[in-house]
Structure formats: C-alpha cells, structure tokens
Design a protein around this motif. Structure first.
Motif, PDB file in Angstrom:
ATOM      1  N   ALA A 486       0.833  -1.207   0.000  1.00  0.00           N
ATOM      2  CA  ALA A 486       0.000   0.000   0.000  1.00  0.00           C
ATOM      3  C   ALA A 486       0.863   1.251   0.000  1.00  0.00           C
ATOM      4  N   ALA A 487       2.007   1.194   0.720  1.00  0.00           N
ATOM      5  CA  ALA A 487       2.928   2.338   0.695  1.00  0.00           C
ATOM      6  C   ALA A 487       3.511   2.534  -0.702  1.00  0.00           C
ATOM      7  N   TRP A 488       3.752   1.419  -1.383  1.00  0.00           N
ATOM      8  CA  TRP A 488       4.206   1.502  -2.767  1.00  0.00           C
ATOM      9  C   TRP A 488       3.123   2.139  -3.639  1.00  0.00           C
ATOM     10  N   ARG A 489       1.859   1.842  -3.292  1.00  0.00           N
ATOM     11  CA  ARG A 489       0.753   2.377  -4.082  1.00  0.00           C
ATOM     12  C   ARG A 489       0.318   3.766  -3.644  1.00  0.00           C
ATOM     13  N   VAL A 490       0.861   4.252  -2.519  1.00  0.00           N
ATOM     14  CA  VAL A 490       0.343   5.508  -1.979  1.00  0.00           C
ATOM     15  C   VAL A 490       0.578   6.669  -2.932  1.00  0.00           C
ATOM     16  N   THR A 491       1.720   6.657  -3.649  1.00  0.00           N
ATOM     17  CA  THR A 491       1.979   7.727  -4.610  1.00  0.00           C
ATOM     18  C   THR A 491       0.951   7.689  -5.733  1.00  0.00           C
ATOM     19  N   LEU A 492       0.653   6.448  -6.195  1.00  0.00           N
ATOM     20  CA  LEU A 492      -0.374   6.328  -7.221  1.00  0.00           C
ATOM     21  C   LEU A 492      -1.733   6.785  -6.701  1.00  0.00           C
ATOM     22  N   ARG A 493      -2.048   6.381  -5.458  1.00  0.00           N
ATOM     23  CA  ARG A 493      -3.326   6.804  -4.875  1.00  0.00           C
ATOM     24  C   ARG A 493      -3.373   8.317  -4.707  1.00  0.00           C
ATOM     25  N   ARG A 494      -2.264   8.882  -4.246  1.00  0.00           N
ATOM     26  CA  ARG A 494      -2.231  10.326  -4.045  1.00  0.00           C
ATOM     27  C   ARG A 494      -2.358  11.051  -5.391  1.00  0.00           C
ATOM     28  N   ASN A 495      -1.642  10.547  -6.401  1.00  0.00           N
ATOM     29  CA  ASN A 495      -1.735  11.170  -7.724  1.00  0.00           C
ATOM     30  C   ASN A 495      -3.140  11.028  -8.300  1.00  0.00           C
ATOM     31  N   TYR A 496      -3.738   9.851  -8.067  1.00  0.00           N
ATOM     32  CA  TYR A 496      -5.103   9.647  -8.540  1.00  0.00           C
ATOM     33  C   TYR A 496      -6.072  10.608  -7.848  1.00  0.00           C
ATOM     34  N   THR A 497      -5.921  10.738  -6.545  1.00  0.00           N
ATOM     35  CA  THR A 497      -6.800  11.648  -5.804  1.00  0.00           C
ATOM     36  C   THR A 497      -6.586  13.089  -6.251  1.00  0.00           C
ATOM     37  N   THR A 498      -5.313  13.467  -6.439  1.00  0.00           N
ATOM     38  CA  THR A 498      -5.015  14.826  -6.897  1.00  0.00           C
ATOM     39  C   THR A 498      -5.602  15.066  -8.279  1.00  0.00           C
ATOM     40  N   ALA A 499      -5.464  14.068  -9.165  1.00  0.00           N
ATOM     41  CA  ALA A 499      -6.019  14.209 -10.508  1.00  0.00           C
ATOM     42  C   ALA A 499      -7.542  14.297 -10.459  1.00  0.00           C
ATOM     43  N   ASP A 500      -8.153  13.518  -9.588  1.00  0.00           N
ATOM     44  CA  ASP A 500      -9.604  13.577  -9.437  1.00  0.00           C
ATOM     45  C   ASP A 500     -10.042  14.939  -8.911  1.00  0.00           C
ATOM     46  N   ARG A 501      -9.273  15.476  -7.939  1.00  0.00           N
ATOM     47  CA  ARG A 501      -9.578  16.799  -7.422  1.00  0.00           C
ATOM     48  C   ARG A 501      -9.369  17.867  -8.483  1.00  0.00           C
ATOM     49  N   GLU A 502      -8.338  17.694  -9.305  1.00  0.00           N
ATOM     50  CA  GLU A 502      -8.087  18.645 -10.382  1.00  0.00           C
ATOM     51  C   GLU A 502      -9.209  18.603 -11.408  1.00  0.00           C
ATOM     52  N   MET A 503      -9.714  17.395 -11.679  1.00  0.00           N
ATOM     53  CA  MET A 503     -10.845  17.264 -12.595  1.00  0.00           C
ATOM     54  C   MET A 503     -12.060  18.015 -12.058  1.00  0.00           C
TER      55      MET A 503
END
Length: 960
Positions: A486-503
C-alpha cells in the motif's frame, strides 16, 4: 557463559534454564523492541518548539487548531543530522541479516536431524522450535526497522541488542554445559530420554559455533553503534565542519549551508538566507509538491486534533448511543469465538468423540444457530450497532463540516484571494472521509486486531504454541506486506486523488465562469480541457487497479500458506490421537473467520488510506491560520464617531514590492475623504487595511484614537459600511440580498433604503418585484442595478464609516446625480472614504488625496488641487476633454439622425466622419483661438461655478 559452565547445577536444572531462556527470549525481545519503538515515535514526534505556530490560535468553538509543521526540507535536514551515513546503515543491515542467518542455520540443522534420526524419534523440544522460529521472526522485525525507518539505527536498536546479548550468552553457556558432559539425546516427549552421549557430537559442535557467531555479531552491532556515536559527538564538539575522513560513516551535520541550528520561525516556512527576489510566501493553501515527511505518531496526532469536533461531548444521548455501540462490538467479539467452538462440539457429538456416544446435540445446534444469527456485520448485533451509530455519525459529519466551513470564513483575505474555489469546495466535501476513517478504525480495524490477539491466545491454550506461532508470524507478514504494498501504491493513490480533485476543479471553475467561456467562444477548449483531466485521472486509476489486484494475490497466497501449515500440524495431531476431529473442525472454522478480517484488512487499509489522503486536504485546510486575528486584550468599539487616522503606515503584499509607503492622513468625523490616482497606486489597499483584511507592516491605523489592532474585528466592521466596485450577490431574491445587511430590518425600512438609492421604482418594474431572483453573483441585474442594491444595503446597515469603491462607476449620468443626492444624505454625520476615478463625483469632498506608488503626492480640496496644477489638475483636464468629446459625439449623432431623416444617408458613416473631424480639432494647439466652443458644466455636486470649456481641451478660463 563461564558462570553456567563452571556451576555445580545438575543437568536437569541446566536444561530447565536453557528451555526457559529459549522460550522467553523471542517474546521478551519483541516486547522490548515494540515498546521502545512506540516510545521513540512519541518522543521524536514534532513538539511545539518544532512547529511554526500562531500563538493563541483557536478554531470554531474555541477548540485548538493544528499547527503548521516544518517544511519537508527542514525535516530532512533535521533527520540528516541524527541519521547514519548510507555506508554505515548498510553495515548495520548486513550485521543484522547475519543474526537472522544464524537462526536459519539453526533451523536447517534441526530439520536435517529430525529427518535423519526419525527412527529414534529425535526431537529438540518445543522450546528449541519456539526459540528458532520466534527469534527469526523477532530479528526479522528488527531488520525491517533498520532498513525501513529514518533515522536508523537508534537507541531503540541498541537497547534491543543490549537485552539480546545476555540471553544469547545464557543460551550458549547452557548448551556448552549440557553438551560437554554425559547427556541423553532428546526425544519426543522427553528431553533426556534418548541415546546417551559421553561427548559432544558434530551436530552439537555446529550448534555451539552458530550460537557463538551470533553472540559475536550482536556484540559487533553494539560496538559499532557506540563507536560511531562517540565519533559523531567528537566531530560536533571539535568543529562545525565534518572532517572528510569521518564524513562517509556519519550522517549530515549542523554545518549544512541551509541549516543554522534552529527552526525557521516564519509562518510560511521561508528558508533563511533567501535573496531579495525570492517569494516571501507560497500561494495561499498551495498543494504540497512532495509527500509529507512525518512520523506515524505525528501523523495520527494531527488527525487527533479533529477528535473534539467528532465526539458528542455535549449530548448525553449521543454518548450513550456510542457506548452502546462499543458494548455491542465487544459482544460480537465473544460471539466470534463461540461459533467455531460450538461447531467443534457438534462434530464431536455426532462422531461420538465427546465420550457420550453418537447423538444429536439439539441444544448445541440451537445455540450454534443463535450465535450465527448474532454474528457478523449482517447479524442482529451488527445491524443494531449500525442503526445506533447513525445519529453519532451524522453528528460527527455535521460537526466537522460546519467547523471546516466556519474555519474557512475565519481565514484572512490573502487566503481567499489565492484559493481555487473548486478545489476548496472539493476539500470541504471531505468531511465524510474523516468520519469514515474514524468509524473504520473503531469498528473494523480495532476489532480485527483484537480478534487476532484473542486467536493467538486461544490457539495456544486450546491447541499448542505451534499454531499460535504460525498465526502470529503469518498475521505480521500479511499486515506488513499489505502496508508495504500500500505504501508503494500511496503515490499512485495520491496522484489519482489529486487528478480527481483537479478534474473537479476544472469542472467547477469552467461552470463558475460560464459567461467568460461564451464571451470567447471557448466551449471546445473547455471540453478538451475537461476531457484531458479525465484521461489523466483514469491513467492513474488504471495503475491503481492493477496494483490492487497484485496486492490481493499476495495476501491470498500468504494466508493459504498459513492455513496449510496449521492444517498439517493439526491433522498430524488428530492422526496421533492428541486432538479430536471436532478440534480440527474448530480450527478450520476459526481460521476461516480470521481470514475474513485479514482479507478485509487490505480493503480497510486501502479505504483508510484513501480516506486519509482525502482528509489530508481538509486537515491542511484546518492548518491554514488567519493572520489577522483579535488580540486577547481586544475590546469592542463603542459609540464610534468615525475619526480615522493613518499614521506612517507601511504595507506590502509581497516584500519585493511595497503597496503603501509612509502613508499618513487624518479623516475627521463627519467629513469626506477621496482617494484618487492611477490603478495600483494603493487606494484599495487603504480600504482593505481599514477594514482589517490585512494588518499594516509598520505604523498605526486608529479609529476614534484607538489602534484598530486593539479593537475586536467584529465591532470594527459593524461600524463600517462598504460599497464595492464589483457587488457580489447571493443567488436569492432581491429582498434576501437587501435584508442581508440588517437581518432585523422591516420591509418598510428596506423600501426606504431602496428609494434613497434610486432602485425602489426599478425593482417594482420587475415581474416578481422584490422577490426577483438575481442569479449567481447577481448576474441577472445590470451593473448599475447591482451597485444601487449595494448602496441600499449600506444605507440599511447605517454605519458610522462608509467606504465607497467606485460606487457610481457603472451608473449613467442621470442615475449618478440621484445617487449623489442619496450619498450626500448618507454622508451627513458620517465619515466617508471614497475611491473614485470619475473626478466629477468627488469635487465636494472635504479632502482629496492623490496617490501614486503607495504614497500621497498631493492633498487638498478640489479647488486647491486645481490651483496647484499638478497631477490632479492633469487628471481633471483629461477627464474634462473626454466628457466634452462625449457631449459633442452625442450632438453629432443627433445631427446625423436629423440629416438621415432629411437626406436618407447613413447616420453611422456621418457620425464617424464628423467624429474624426472633431478629433482633428482636439489635436490642435490648444489655444482655443478660432475653434468652436461649447458650454460644459460640472456635475450637480460641484461647489464651484460652471466653466466655459473649449472643445480642443484648453484649460478652464480663470485657472492655470
């Protein structure tokens, strides 16, 4: 070791010491490490001295707000001064892995002996197996902490190694004492019941050598750590610059060019030694560009600040409901243990292994069904808990969302001028994420951990230590692998959340500015921009889903290995007659129950992680703190007279460019002061400082001889009315927007204010009158109508000080004259501060200040400034020419209309031609000789006689 070898203890007593030491060693060592590790995390979490704080800062309801931590660079520098160099860390990791390897060698040697001497039932005993497997597990955790944590190793590790060394010495000494005298080989069930040995065997020599090597490695870890720490302390004591010979083994020192030994105290974390051109502060509520560096304790403590908003401390009813939910949760834990036990009892009864013969256990079956009915999230207890928790959950969401909303409104102007509204709204909508996080931890993760602890204790009691050890090891590996993946995926999750917020931000911003989109025919551009933001979000989502599938596969494999191991062990014991078939069924059902929460742990952890990432933005929002606040000693402004003084005020939005420089003026009660000058000269800044959107850098602003910083903001703003240049309105009725200025105003008072603002008759012309909806930001009204509504609101507020920011800029000449009459009435007995670009509106002002570059370059009445023939006089002449041109253009249009009626030619072309002729005349010498003259009068507000002005822009007669 020497003590044990030379002691007179009998062989059974030495063996007893060895067995107890080996059995207790893993548990004691693991307990010491975990307690020290948790203590280290708490001690080294950021303290108040490490944080950038704003004193006496409180949130809504008087609750404390989270404070800003150091920037990531500051934290990295602080950590680098305490951590070892990469080469030293590698040495510690290699030595720790060497300790683990010795346990692997012990295990391999034991396994080979068991296989080789199977015919004589050779078995080292339970304590030896527990020692090897448990110690391997314990030292594996220590190794993980060495390579995964920063800084490492720390006093936690040296403490663990120091406790491990005497245990290892006792084990080595006991083994030598046993193996060097006549002794029997251990067998199943009897440690001294096998073949007699008069001397030490090759297997025992190998075991002693491995023990000895492990002691040497642990001693080497302690010596290396101590030596490097002493060397680092000497280096710091002798020089501020690390010596080149010691640098490779030591971490960073305080000599870092960016570190000066203390935390930066600037609110926004600007680095020391910044150049004059560096930005003073980041944009308001800027998104972090890198993953936050905080300890686990500091991370949780940050969210713990929000707990006072979530616990219903003022409602005994809600507290009772919450406690009832906790009691139901405890009952669910007991039911989870009873279900597999009664399954085993049913099996034993039906097979006759309970000693009562084969029979149908009706009561046991009934109880089993009852427990199943009560068990789980779909059972009665789970449903009851969910129903009882709904009011508590609603309270929590309401409290945290309201607190965040109140906090945003309490922030200073610089936050609101720099925020992105779409992103802010998205963050405010994350109140449910914090609530979901707490609920999931309380009712899912917490019970799961409790069930695992109970499982280890129950399996040890009901079966044996081997099953408990397997469950403990696999549980740890399962959780650790889940967290690591999950820590390995946290950057992906954070980027996904940021991209969703940007959308969401793109969508909100585009819809919010729909009129601008249509003005520039940019619909296609906005569609592409929104489509691109969706593609970016989905790109991150794709990798998030792939890594999720990988993590689920790894988790399932780990649990299947655990299930296979315990099934083999229990099946062997059932076959040997040590356990019943019912116990085997109990074990399988119990393991299946453990699998469910473990499988969900991945889901829970992902959900918690997702909620934390979503909630981080709201937590960061809470950490935003207003710069303009009331002093603890601030008092209310009573009986305001309206005396305003700016005393040598300096202010800048950014240190690179001052907005006001040594600005001073006095506005006596009941007088009118006008501020004029080019855009960016500081006029609006004066109003913002007076309204306390900002605090001056230096100097004083006084109201009735009170420093505004000593007055509560609320009482100050109650006595100030503002008519802004751009009047924003709520998407409600006109009556709602008018009453917003005075919630207790009667309808007749509202009508009177509208008559004074010359808007009453216009409102009555609307189809719905005062109930007409104005649209978002008042877009359904014209600019002049919005300004007149703003003036009516200010009249309704009835303040002692009125600030007008181009209040009549959007009005026609006729309406402007009516508004000026209303403002003249409003000004009686009140202090007026007017920003004006149309100079004809301020000729009656008692004082006119001409601003340029943040300073007052001219001051006086209109007549005084005209006679001065300076900057104000030039501005007056330019506006006069523009007004005269407008008068003549109107005359030419009327003439063109008459000509068109008579001759049938194009009025527009004539008008343009005539206007070009007029422009040519205006470009003349300016003497006025031989040119056509028209009479031009000032606004009806002018106190001086009308002047006869020349079309070419000549100066007024009788004036320089």
């Amino acid at each position: 070791m020497a003590f044990i070898a030379s002691s007179s203890l009998s062989l059974p007593k030495v063996l007893l010491i060895l067995n107890y030491t080996r059995s207790l060693y893993p548990g004691i060592l693991l307990g010491i490490f975990l307690i020290a590790f948790i203590t280290f995390g708490i001690i080294n979490s950021p303290h108040d001295g490490d944080k950038i704080t704003v004193h006496s800062m409180q949130g809504p309801g008087g609750r404390p707000l989270p404070t800003r931590r150091k920037s990531n660079n500051q934290i990295k520098e602080a950590v680098s001064t305490k951590d070892f160099s990469p080469r030293a860390k590698t040495a510690f990791a290699i030595l720790t892995s060497g300790v683990i390897l010795t346990f692997v060698l012990n295990g391999v040697a034991t396994l080979i002996q068991v296989i080789t001497y199977r015919s004589v039932d050779w078995w080292p005993g339970q304590s030896a197996i527990l020692f090897i497997v448990g110690s391997f597990f314990c030292w594996g955790i220590v190794f993980i902490s060495v390579i995964d944590t920063t800084p490492s190793p720390t006093w936690v590790h040296i403490l663990t190694w120091s406790f491990a060394l005497p245990f290892e010495l006792v084990i080595l000494g006991s083994a030598l004492d046993i193996y060097t005298q006549p002794h029997n080989e251990p067998t199943v069930g009897d440690q001294l019941g096998g073949e007699l040995r008069n001397d030490i065997t090759a297997w025992e020599v190998f075991e002693v050598i491995v023990y000895f090597i492990r002691v040497i490695i642990i001693l080497g870890l302690i010596i290396l750590y101590t030596a490097l720490k002493i060397a680092a302390r000497k280096t710091r004591d002798t020089s501020s610059t690390p010596d080149e010979t010691t640098q490779p083994l030591l971490g960073g020192t305080d000599a870092s060019p960016r570190s000066n030994g203390h935390a930066n105290g600037h609110t926004y974390g600007a680095t020391h030694g910044s150049t004059p051109h560096s930005k003073e502060q980041p944009d308001a509520w800027a998104k972090p560009t890198e993953t936050p560096i905080v300890t686990w304790y500091a991370y949780l403590k940050g969210f713990a600040v929000l707990l006072p908003y979530l616990w219903p401390r003022k409602s005994l009813k809600l507290q009772a409901l919450a406690l009832s939910c906790f009691c139901l949760m405890a009952a669910q834990r007991a039911i989870n243990l009873l279900v597999p036990i009664y399954s085993g009892k049913i099996t034993d009864a039906l097979s006759g292994e309970d000693g009562n013969g084969i029979r149908a256990p009706w009561i046991i079956i009934t109880l089993y069904i009852l427990f199943r009915w009560l068990q789980g999230g779909q059972g009665i207890l789970g449903a009851a808990r969910s129903i009882l928790w709904v009011p508590v959950e609603q309270y929590s969401y309401r409290a945290i969302s309201t607190a965040a909303f109140e906090h945003v409104h309490s922030l200073s102007a610089e936050f609101h001028t720099g925020k992105r509204t779409g992103e802010l709204i998205s963050a405010l909508n994350k109140g449910s994420a914090i609530n979901s996080f707490l609920e999931m931890v309380t009712f899912n993760v917490g019970p799961m951990i409790f069930d695992l602890v109970v499982a280890i204790v129950y399996l040890t009691y009901k079966f044996d230590i081997y099953l408990a050890l397997v469950v403990a090891i696999v549980t740890f590996l399962y959780i650790y692998v889940t967290i690591r993946l999950a820590a390995w995926r946290v950057t992906l999750r954070r980027n996904y959340t940021t991209a969703d917020r940007e959308m969401e931000a793109v969508k909100n911003d585009s819809l919010h500015s729909w009129d601008t989109v249509k003005y520039f025919n940019a619909e296609a551009y906005e569609f592409d921009r929104y489509r691109d933001s969706i593609k970016t979000m989905q790109g991150f989502e794709f990798f998030v889903e792939i890594t999720l599938a990988l993590m689920n596969t790894v988790q399932g494999t780990l649990f299947m290995v655990a299930l296979l191991s315990v099934s083999f062990i229990e099946a062997f014991q059932v076959a040997k007659g040590y356990q019943s078939v019912g116990n085997f069924v109990t074990l399988l059902i119990y393991m299946a129950q453990l699998q469910a929460p473990l499988n969900f742990f991945g889901t829970f952890y992902r959900a918690i992680q997702n909620n934390l990432i979503n909630a981080e933005r709201m937590l960061e929002l809470f950490k935003e703190q207003p710069n303009v606040t009331d002093k603890p000693t601030a008092t209310d402004l009573q009986d305001c007279q309206g005396d305003i003084v700016f005393d040598h005020v300096n202010f800048s939005y950014d240190k690179r460019q001052p907005a006001l420089k040594d600005f001073s003026f006095h506005c006596a009660p009941g007088t009118t002061t006008a501020l004029v000058g080019e855009s960016g000269g500081g006029k609006t800044t004066v109003m913002r400082l007076l309204f306390r959107y900002y605090n001056p850098t230096t100097g004083q602003i006084r109201i009735d001889n009170h420093d505004v910083s000593d007055i509560t903001i609320d009482s100050l703003r109650r006595n100030i009315g503002v008519v802004p240049q751009d009047c924003n309105m709520f998407n409600e009725s006109i009556l709602y927007n008018l009453r917003y200025a005075n919630q207790n105003a009667t309808d007749e008072q509202i009508y009177s204010a509208c008559r004074a603002a010359s808007i009453h008759d216009r409102i009555l012309q609307f189809a719905d009158g005062y109930e007409t909806k104005v649209g978002e930001r008042g877009v359904k009204l014209s600019g002049g109508e919005r300004q007149r509504v703003a003036i009516a609101r200010t009249i309704l507020k009835d303040p002692k000080i009125t600030l007008l920011d181009e209040a009549t800029a959007a009005l026609d000449t006729e309406t402007e004259e009516k508004i000026q009459d209303a403002l003249r009435t409003l000004a009686k007995g009140r202090t007026m501060l007017i920003i004006a670009h149309r100079l004809s509106t301020i000729v009656e002002a008692d004082q006119i200040l001409v601003l340029s570059g943040g300073t007052v370059v001219e001051r006086g009445t209109h007549s005084d400034l005209i006679e001065l023939n300076g900057k104000y006089a030039r501005m007056w002449r330019k506006q006069s020419r523009a007004q005269k041109a407008a008068v003549e253009a109107d005359m030419l249009r009327k003439q063109a209309q008459r000509t068109e009626e008579a001759a049938g030619i194009d009025s527009a072309s004539v008008s343009e031609e005539e206007m070009e002729r007029v422009k040519g005349k205006r470009g003349g010498s300016g003497s006025g000789k031989g040119h056509k003259r028209v009479n031009f009068s000032q606004s009806s507000l002018g106190r001086t006689p009308a002047w006869n002005m020349s079309i070419d822009g000549g100066r007024p007669e009788g004036h320089p």
